[in-house]
Write an enzyme that holds these catalytic residues in place. Structure first.
Site, PDB file in Angstrom:
ATOM      1  N   GLU A  19     -23.151  21.947  42.645  1.00 17.03           N
ATOM      2  CA  GLU A  19     -24.328  21.956  43.881  1.00 17.03           C
ATOM      3  C   GLU A  19     -24.736  23.600  43.556  1.00 17.03           C
ATOM      4  O   GLU A  19     -23.747  24.229  43.270  1.00 17.03           O
ATOM      5  CB  GLU A  19     -23.474  21.720  45.007  1.00 17.03           C
ATOM      6  N   LYS A  39     -28.973  16.766  50.743  1.00 16.55           N
ATOM      7  CA  LYS A  39     -27.775  16.652  51.176  1.00 16.55           C
ATOM      8  C   LYS A  39     -27.993  15.987  52.659  1.00 16.55           C
ATOM      9  O   LYS A  39     -28.688  16.885  53.583  1.00 16.55           O
ATOM     10  CB  LYS A  39     -27.043  18.069  51.311  1.00 16.55           C
ATOM     11  N   CYS A  92     -21.227  17.115  47.462  1.00 18.36           N
ATOM     12  CA  CYS A  92     -20.090  18.056  48.146  1.00 18.36           C
ATOM     13  C   CYS A  92     -19.399  17.326  49.560  1.00 18.36           C
ATOM     14  O   CYS A  92     -18.694  16.222  49.198  1.00 18.36           O
ATOM     15  CB  CYS A  92     -20.543  19.419  48.496  1.00 18.36           C
TER      16      CYS A  92
END
Length: 283
Positions: free
Chosen positions: A58, A130, A168
Site C-alpha cells: 500500500e 480502500k 491493510c
C-alpha cells in the site's frame, strides 16, 4: 444485495494452474521516482525467481508519516508516471504487477483515494479503492482519504488463478475477504502499510493467517518495512501454513501456489459449503 454464492459448495479444478507469487517489502518515501526504482529492482529479482504475480505494498507511490496536504500534491491519476512505470515493469518481466498508490480525484483539493492497481504490460487489469479507512490506533485516514464505493468485488485472473484485492485495515473486517471468495477468489492480495506498535505485529500475523484458514484460500500480504511498517510480509496457504515470509528487511518473498491445493483443503475442510450466513453490505 445477496453475496451468497449461487453454488454453496465452491469447487476448484484440481488440475488447474500453479502460479509463482512474490511479495515485495520496502519502506516507500516521499520520492516517487525512487519508490518506483525500488519496485523495479525488487520486481526484476522476483521475476527471475519465477514470480508471475508481483505484489508491492500500500502507498508504494508516495509515503510520509503525516497525512498532510503533500499527499494531494503527490497524488497521481491512473495514467500517471507511477502506474505507467508499473506497466513498463510488467512488460519487461512478463508478470502482473500490483501496488498501492495515492490516486488523484478530480475536483478534490484536500482528499485522495487509497487505490490498488493491477497491471500487465498492456493494460490496467483491476483497481480497488480502500473501503475501510484507518480511523484507529490514533490515526484518521478519513481526514484525507475518500473511501471506495462498495461495488463488485475486485477479482481478476492471472494464469487461470482468480485473484482478489483488499487493503491493510480491511484485514480487520473478515467479510471483505469473504466477499472476494464468494466472487471466486482463490488468492487474496493484501498490500498494506501496517504500522508497528504494541501487539500490532501479533495482530498482523494472526489475522492474515485467519483470513486464509477461514476462507480456505491463499493470502499474499505485502507490508512496509520498518521503521514505521511492521514488516513481516508473507504468503500463507489455505491451511494457514506460511510458505514464504520476511522479517524487517527490504527484500522479496516468493512462493508457488496451486489451485489443486485449494481443492484439496476444501475437501478436508468444507467450511465454505457448510456455512449458514451470507455477507451483505450495510446501509
Amino acid at each position: 444485495m445477496s453475496e451468497f454464492p449461487s453454488d454453496p459448495s465452491p469447487v476448484v479444478d484440481a488440475g488447474a494452474a500453479e502460479l509463482g507469487v512474490a511479495v515485495l517489502q520496502f519502506a516507500p518515501g516521499a520520492d516517487g521516482a525512487e519508490n518506483l526504482a525500488t519496485i523495479e529492482r525488487l520486481g526484476r529479482r522476483a521475476a527471475t525467481a519465477g514470480a508471475r504475480l508481483i505484489v508491492a505494498p500500500e502507498y508504494s507511490s508516495y509515503f510520509v508519516p503525516a497525512l498532510d496536504l503533500s499527499w494531494i500534491a503527490n497524488a497521481e491519476e491512473l495514467d500517471g508516471p507511477f502506474v505507467t512505470g508499473l506497466q513498463r515493469l510488467a512488460a519487461e518481466t512478463g508478470a502482473v504487477v500490483v501496488a498501492g498508490l495515492a490516486e488523484r480525484i478530480p475536483g478534490e483539493t484536500e482528499r485522495f483515494a487509497n487505490t490498488l492497481v493491477a497491471v500487465d504490460g498492456d493494460a490496467v487489469l483491476a483497481t480497488y479503492r480502500k473501503i475501510h479507512l484507518y480511523d484507529a490506533f490514533g490515526s484518521r485516514e478519513s481526514d484525507r482519504i475518500v473511501p471506495g464505493e462498495i461495488g463488485a468485488p475486485a477479482v481478476f485472473d492471472v494464469d487461470g488463478v482468480p485473484v482478489g484485492l483488499q487493503t491493510c485495515y480491511d484485514l480487520r473486517f473478515p467479510e471483505v475477504t469473504r466477499r472476494l471468495v464468494d466472487a471466486g477468489a482463490e488468492l487474496v492480495l493484501l498490500p498494506s502499510e501496517w504500522v508497528r506498535g504494541p501487539l500490532k505485529e501479533f495482530h498482523w500475523r494472526t489475522l492474515v493467517t485467519a483470513r486464509a484458514i477461514e476462507n480456505t484460500v491463499y493470502v499474499a500480504a505485502a507490508d512496509h518495512a520498518p521503521p514505521i511498517g511492521a514488516g513481516s510480509s508473507m504468503i500463507v496457504d489455505p491451511m494457514g501454513v506460511q510458505l514464504a515470509g520476511l522479517g524487517e528487511q527490504t527484500e522479496i518473498a516468493v512462493a508457488r501456489i496451486s489451485r489443486a491445493r485449494v481443492a484439496e483443503v476444501r475437501t478436508v475442510n468444507p467450511a465454505l459449503a457448510l456455512r449458514r450466513f451470507r455477507v451483505e453490505p450495510r446501509d
